[in-house]
Design a protein around this motif. Structure first.
Motif, PDB file in Angstrom:
ATOM      1  N   ALA A   1       1.166  -1.274   0.424  1.00 35.86           N
ATOM      2  CA  ALA A   1      -0.366   0.202  -0.069  1.00 35.86           C
ATOM      3  C   ALA A   1       0.684   1.667   0.345  1.00 35.86           C
ATOM      4  CB  ALA A   1      -0.782   0.401   0.968  1.00 35.86           C
ATOM      5  N   GLY A   2       1.826   1.042   0.682  1.00 37.12           N
ATOM      6  CA  GLY A   2       2.908   1.894   0.661  1.00 37.12           C
ATOM      7  C   GLY A   2       3.524   2.603  -0.951  1.00 37.12           C
ATOM      8  N   GLU A   3       3.961   1.140  -1.432  1.00 37.99           N
ATOM      9  CA  GLU A   3       4.223   1.325  -2.944  1.00 37.99           C
ATOM     10  C   GLU A   3       2.915   2.031  -3.309  1.00 37.99           C
ATOM     11  OE1 GLU A   3       8.092  -1.175  -2.553  1.00 37.99           O
ATOM     12  OE2 GLU A   3       5.924  -2.021  -3.137  1.00 37.99           O
ATOM     13  N   VAL A   4       1.738   1.810  -3.446  1.00 34.93           N
ATOM     14  CA  VAL A   4       1.038   2.258  -4.377  1.00 34.93           C
ATOM     15  C   VAL A   4       1.114   4.289  -3.881  1.00 34.93           C
ATOM     16  CG1 VAL A   4      -1.915   2.223  -4.899  1.00 34.93           C
ATOM     17  CG2 VAL A   4      -0.309   0.141  -4.707  1.00 34.93           C
ATOM     18  N   ALA A   5       0.776   4.118  -2.394  1.00 33.99           N
ATOM     19  CA  ALA A   5       0.732   5.528  -2.054  1.00 33.99           C
ATOM     20  C   ALA A   5       1.834   6.676  -3.023  1.00 33.99           C
ATOM     21  CB  ALA A   5       1.065   6.295  -0.237  1.00 33.99           C
ATOM     22  N   LYS A   6       3.334   5.914  -3.059  1.00 37.94           N
ATOM     23  CA  LYS A   6       3.847   6.719  -3.777  1.00 37.94           C
ATOM     24  C   LYS A   6       4.048   7.058  -4.731  1.00 37.94           C
ATOM     25  CE  LYS A   6       8.162   5.192  -0.798  1.00 37.94           C
ATOM     26  NZ  LYS A   6       8.833   4.827  -0.397  1.00 37.94           N
TER      27      LYS A   6
ATOM     28  N   ALA B   1      -5.096   4.174  -0.022  1.00 36.22           N
ATOM     29  CA  ALA B   1      -4.090   3.000  -0.959  1.00 36.22           C
ATOM     30  C   ALA B   1      -4.656   2.049  -0.175  1.00 36.22           C
ATOM     31  CB  ALA B   1      -2.813   2.891  -1.205  1.00 36.22           C
ATOM     32  N   GLU B   2      -4.611   1.697   1.181  1.00 31.84           N
ATOM     33  CA  GLU B   2      -4.528   0.760   2.485  1.00 31.84           C
ATOM     34  C   GLU B   2      -5.971   0.136   2.303  1.00 31.84           C
ATOM     35  OE1 GLU B   2      -3.296   2.030   5.923  1.00 31.84           O
ATOM     36  OE2 GLU B   2      -1.140   1.827   5.498  1.00 31.84           O
ATOM     37  N   GLU B   3      -6.983   1.460   2.093  1.00 29.10           N
ATOM     38  CA  GLU B   3      -8.821   1.155   2.511  1.00 29.10           C
ATOM     39  C   GLU B   3      -8.799   0.654   1.432  1.00 29.10           C
ATOM     40  OE1 GLU B   3     -11.861   4.511   1.903  1.00 29.10           O
ATOM     41  OE2 GLU B   3     -10.849   4.698   3.898  1.00 29.10           O
TER      42      GLU B   3
ATOM     43  N   PHE C   1      -9.077  -7.103  -1.692  1.00 28.04           N
ATOM     44  CA  PHE C   1      -8.381  -8.225  -0.784  1.00 28.04           C
ATOM     45  C   PHE C   1      -9.507  -9.066  -0.389  1.00 28.04           C
ATOM     46  CE2 PHE C   1      -6.088 -10.625   1.742  1.00 28.04           C
ATOM     47  CZ  PHE C   1      -5.822 -11.421   1.600  1.00 28.04           C
ATOM     48  N   ASP C   2      -9.457  -8.114   0.402  1.00 29.56           N
ATOM     49  CA  ASP C   2     -11.132  -8.885   1.240  1.00 29.56           C
ATOM     50  C   ASP C   2     -12.143  -9.698   0.207  1.00 29.56           C
ATOM     51  OD1 ASP C   2     -10.115  -8.727   3.451  1.00 29.56           O
ATOM     52  OD2 ASP C   2     -10.614  -6.716   4.501  1.00 29.56           O
ATOM     53  N   LYS C   3     -12.194  -8.861  -0.803  1.00 31.21           N
ATOM     54  CA  LYS C   3     -13.385  -9.649  -1.756  1.00 31.21           C
ATOM     55  C   LYS C   3     -12.974 -10.503  -2.459  1.00 31.21           C
ATOM     56  CE  LYS C   3     -16.170  -6.730  -3.545  1.00 31.21           C
ATOM     57  NZ  LYS C   3     -17.157  -5.448  -3.692  1.00 31.21           N
ATOM     58  N   GLY C   4     -11.856 -10.743  -2.596  1.00 27.61           N
ATOM     59  CA  GLY C   4     -10.882 -11.906  -3.757  1.00 27.61           C
ATOM     60  C   GLY C   4     -10.356 -11.258  -5.464  1.00 27.61           C
ATOM     61  N   LEU C   5     -10.660  -9.518  -4.767  1.00 27.14           N
ATOM     62  CA  LEU C   5     -10.325  -9.187  -6.518  1.00 27.14           C
ATOM     63  C   LEU C   5      -8.931  -8.460  -7.013  1.00 27.14           C
ATOM     64  CD1 LEU C   5     -13.184  -7.146  -6.835  1.00 27.14           C
ATOM     65  CD2 LEU C   5     -13.436  -9.189  -7.693  1.00 27.14           C
ATOM     66  N   ILE C   6      -8.344  -8.900  -5.625  1.00 24.01           N
ATOM     67  CA  ILE C   6      -7.125  -8.612  -5.776  1.00 24.01           C
ATOM     68  C   ILE C   6      -6.502  -9.645  -4.663  1.00 24.01           C
ATOM     69  CG2 ILE C   6      -6.937  -6.710  -6.806  1.00 24.01           C
ATOM     70  CD1 ILE C   6      -6.156  -5.741  -3.948  1.00 24.01           C
ATOM     71  N   LYS C   7      -5.083 -10.107  -5.017  1.00 27.81           N
ATOM     72  CA  LYS C   7      -3.821 -10.703  -4.556  1.00 27.81           C
ATOM     73  C   LYS C   7      -3.286 -10.313  -3.569  1.00 27.81           C
ATOM     74  CE  LYS C   7      -5.081 -15.295  -7.480  1.00 27.81           C
ATOM     75  NZ  LYS C   7      -4.374 -16.399  -7.439  1.00 27.81           N
ATOM     76  N   GLY C   8      -2.934 -11.569  -2.003  1.00 30.97           N
ATOM     77  CA  GLY C   8      -1.951 -10.390  -1.457  1.00 30.97           C
ATOM     78  C   GLY C   8      -0.982 -11.382  -0.460  1.00 30.97           C
ATOM     79  N   ASP C   9       0.297 -11.708  -0.552  1.00 27.93           N
ATOM     80  CA  ASP C   9       0.901 -12.515   0.193  1.00 27.93           C
ATOM     81  C   ASP C   9       0.147 -12.490   1.815  1.00 27.93           C
ATOM     82  OD1 ASP C   9       2.468 -10.294   1.695  1.00 27.93           O
ATOM     83  OD2 ASP C   9       4.191 -10.473   0.599  1.00 27.93           O
ATOM     84  N   ASP C  10       0.813 -13.486   2.572  1.00 28.47           N
ATOM     85  CA  ASP C  10       0.905 -12.905   4.042  1.00 28.47           C
ATOM     86  C   ASP C  10       1.474 -12.490   4.845  1.00 28.47           C
ATOM     87  OD1 ASP C  10      -2.147 -14.242   3.448  1.00 28.47           O
ATOM     88  OD2 ASP C  10      -1.131 -16.352   3.502  1.00 28.47           O
ATOM     89  N   SER C  11       2.524 -11.280   4.446  1.00 26.21           N
ATOM     90  CA  SER C  11       3.082 -10.606   5.184  1.00 26.21           C
ATOM     91  C   SER C  11       2.311  -9.856   5.769  1.00 26.21           C
ATOM     92  CB  SER C  11       4.281 -10.081   4.765  1.00 26.21           C
ATOM     93  OG  SER C  11       3.998  -9.184   3.114  1.00 26.21           O
ATOM     94  N   ALA C  12       3.794  -8.365   6.919  1.00 24.88           N
ATOM     95  CA  ALA C  12       2.965  -8.000   7.780  1.00 24.88           C
ATOM     96  C   ALA C  12       2.548  -6.466   7.103  1.00 24.88           C
ATOM     97  CB  ALA C  12       4.096  -7.475   8.552  1.00 24.88           C
ATOM     98  N   ASP C  13       3.231  -6.802   5.551  1.00 26.23           N
ATOM     99  CA  ASP C  13       3.217  -5.262   4.980  1.00 26.23           C
ATOM    100  C   ASP C  13       2.736  -6.288   3.416  1.00 26.23           C
ATOM    101  OD1 ASP C  13       2.751  -2.688   4.059  1.00 26.23           O
ATOM    102  OD2 ASP C  13       5.232  -2.411   3.547  1.00 26.23           O
TER     103      ASP C  13
ATOM    104  N   LEU D   1      -2.281  -8.063  -9.005  1.00 26.74           N
ATOM    105  CA  LEU D   1      -3.230  -7.861  -9.694  1.00 26.74           C
ATOM    106  C   LEU D   1      -4.255  -9.237 -10.140  1.00 26.74           C
ATOM    107  CD1 LEU D   1      -3.925  -4.764 -12.020  1.00 26.74           C
ATOM    108  CD2 LEU D   1      -4.811  -5.344  -9.438  1.00 26.74           C
ATOM    109  N   SER D   2      -2.632 -10.067 -10.138  1.00 28.47           N
ATOM    110  CA  SER D   2      -3.145 -11.836 -10.588  1.00 28.47           C
ATOM    111  C   SER D   2      -3.183 -11.859 -12.314  1.00 28.47           C
ATOM    112  CB  SER D   2      -4.353 -11.787 -10.304  1.00 28.47           C
ATOM    113  OG  SER D   2      -4.932 -12.128  -8.848  1.00 28.47           O
TER     114      SER D   2
END
Length: 106
Positions: free
Chosen positions: A43-48, A66-68, A74-86, A91-92
């Motif tokens: 989200a930080g990189e997207v914000a930049k 960006a975080e919101e 991600f919660d709706k399953g429309l994009i993917k993400g890893d399980d790291s803290a950040d 976009l898969s």
């Protein structure tokens, strides 16, 4: 009256990726566009990236947006993400071509 299928399709329609940044577009469209330019990012990189397109807006505001948006998608399953803290989002998109070969059916 909408059928349950139509309600589902409205809620989970495929994600539209804009072809350019537009300050008049929705927040989601601009966040998705920035993520598409980066291919995979936090989200930080997207914000930049958003800050590069729209420097008159405070970077903290870009970060919050960006975080919101990314969290919601991600919660709706429309994009993917890893399980790291950040979390690193993507976009898969398929990045390697299919060989075009298929096994015989019979």
């Amino acid at each position: 009256m909408d059928s349950p299928d139509q309600d589902f399709l409205k809620e989970y329609k495929p994600l539209h990726v804009p072809h350019r940044f537009d300050a008049e577009a929705s927040l989601q469209d601009n966040v998705v566009y920035a993520l598409a330019q980066l291919e995979h990012a936090t989200a930080g990189e997207v914000a930049k990236m958003l800050d590069e397109f729209e420097p008159e807006t405070d970077i903290a505001t870009h970060q919050m947006h960006a975080e919101e948006v990314l969290g919601h998608l991600f919660d709706k399953g429309l994009i993917k993400g890893d399980d790291s803290a950040d979390r690193v989002y993507n976009l898969s998109k398929i990045l390697t071509q299919n060989s075009g070969k298929a096994d015989a059916l019979f």
